[in-house]
Design a protein around this motif. Structure first.
Motif, PDB file in Angstrom:
ATOM      1  N   SER A 292       0.936  -0.972   0.036  1.00  0.00           N
ATOM      2  CA  SER A 292      -0.147   0.088  -0.102  1.00  0.00           C
ATOM      3  C   SER A 292       1.020   1.343   0.089  1.00  0.00           C
ATOM      4  N   SER A 321      -1.112   8.277  -4.140  1.00  0.00           N
ATOM      5  CA  SER A 321      -2.401   7.255  -4.640  1.00  0.00           C
ATOM      6  C   SER A 321      -2.617   7.467  -5.978  1.00  0.00           C
ATOM      7  N   GLN A 322      -2.501   8.424  -6.610  1.00  0.00           N
ATOM      8  CA  GLN A 322      -2.649   8.654  -8.033  1.00  0.00           C
ATOM      9  C   GLN A 322      -1.441   8.154  -8.786  1.00  0.00           C
ATOM     10  N   LEU A 324       0.450   5.793  -7.709  1.00  0.00           N
ATOM     11  CA  LEU A 324       0.149   4.263  -7.454  1.00  0.00           C
ATOM     12  C   LEU A 324      -0.809   3.703  -8.407  1.00  0.00           C
ATOM     13  N   ARG A 325      -1.815   4.422  -8.591  1.00  0.00           N
ATOM     14  CA  ARG A 325      -2.637   3.976  -9.810  1.00  0.00           C
ATOM     15  C   ARG A 325      -2.311   3.821 -10.859  1.00  0.00           C
ATOM     16  N   ARG A 326      -1.704   5.018 -11.532  1.00  0.00           N
ATOM     17  CA  ARG A 326      -1.008   4.720 -12.730  1.00  0.00           C
ATOM     18  C   ARG A 326       0.034   3.710 -13.134  1.00  0.00           C
ATOM     19  N   ARG A 328       0.201   0.855 -11.774  1.00  0.00           N
ATOM     20  CA  ARG A 328      -0.492  -0.657 -11.739  1.00  0.00           C
ATOM     21  C   ARG A 328      -1.017  -1.105 -12.999  1.00  0.00           C
TER      22      ARG A 328
END
Length: 328
Positions: A292, A321-322, A324-326, A328
């Protein structure tokens, strides 16, 4: 300290809760040091001793209250300093030859281990207290002064309305918030907060070696900054102090601090934080193995997620968080 609950700080870290003055003297004496504790009224009416504490490497954060008016005489503390920040009531604090009248938002007190101390706490007086081990403070002073230090003695009163007082108050607030909201993964971060508090006190408050620390420090070449940055990057995931960085590049801590300030227009601590943010970014954009944002922040040594996220956004234009989302 507005972000944390000061009506019940460290509620999950209770150590002592008693209406007995003798039990309080014994139990709190085991936590701090042996001392005389005397309620001002023979009946001990209203006496209710509460002590909560979170112990970290080199320091502890404590909440202490006695309910009724008490006199406390520990003599010399010997092995630790105490920064006492009143939250309610007032206290008359004698340390060495000086006296501080401590009141919430106005004046705190800083007790030195080699000076005899005695105090009178008013009815309802409660304090947030940072215990800093004497060895930690003296090691920090030795590193800053670049010479052997036998003892450090501070002026007792700390003006909380001054810049130094406000910085110390904000830092203790961050320590409290991090302990209240943190987890075991951030133990090294909490230890670094204690270390940086002692450095802040030494560099901003009056004490027996302040003139030495105020003297101009030699400035090294810009290559020293580069070597320091290389060492930090190579050790970014392990626990280290600013003194370790100076030792690694073979200059005094004050020289390294001044060299970074002159050549990079920033502080040594800010430079370390920037390098941690860069490493955080590389972890977020690399293979995370299901970790995380919180896990990766801890791995990068960024213990306060809210502050780390704000600093990350200022540097990279998006939240962790942005990123990390990009990736993945």
């Amino acid at each position: 300290m507005d972000a944390v609950n000061l009506r019940s700080p460290l509620a999950r870290h209770a150590l002592v809760d008693t209406f007995s003055p003798e039990e309080a003297r014994q139990e709190i004496g085991r936590i701090f040091c042996p001392h005389f504790l005397s309620p001002r009224h023979a009946s001990a009416a209203g006496f209710h001793a509460v002590h909560r504490a979170s112990r970290q490497r080199g320091y502890s954060l404590n909440f202490v209250g006695y309910g009724s008016e008490v006199e406390i005489d520990p003599g010399e503390l010997s092995s630790f300093f105490l920064l006492q920040i009143p939250l309610a009531g007032s206290a008359e604090v004698h340390c060495g030859t000086t006296t501080a009248l401590a009141n919430p938002g106005q004046t705190a007190s800083l007790l030195s281990p080699t000076l005899p101390t005695r105090m009178r706490w008013s009815d309802g007086c409660a304090k947030l207290i940072v215990l800093i081990e004497r060895e930690v403070m003296q090691r920090q002073c030795t590193e800053l002064a670049d010479r052997a230090i036998d003892k450090v003695e501070f002026e007792t009163a700390v003006d909380l309305s001054s810049l130094a007082g406000r910085l110390a108050l904000d830092h203790v607030g961050l320590m409290l918030e991090s302990i209240e909201n943190g987890n075991a993964a951030f133990g090294t971060y909490l230890a670094r907060l204690g270390e940086s508090l002692s450095s802040l006190l030494l560099s901003s408050l009056a004490h027996s070696h302040r003139a030495v620390l105020d003297a101009p420090a030699p400035v090294a070449t810009s290559s020293t900054v580069g070597r320091a940055q290389d060492w930090i990057r190579a050790n970014i995931e392990r626990d280290f102090s600013v003194g370790d960085i100076a030792l690694a590049v073979d200059v005094s801590l004050r020289t390294l601090q001044e060299t970074v300030r002159r050549h990079n227009r920033t502080t040594l601590l800010q430079m370390v934080e920037t390098l941690r943010l860069d490493h955080f970014h590389s972890l977020l954009t690399g293979p995370q193995n299901g970790q995380s944002v919180t896990d990766l922040a801890g791995q990068a040594g960024l213990g306060h997620l809210g502050r780390a996220a704000a600093a990350y956004r200022r540097r990279y234009g998006e939240t962790p968080s942005q990123t990390l989302r990009r990736s993945r």
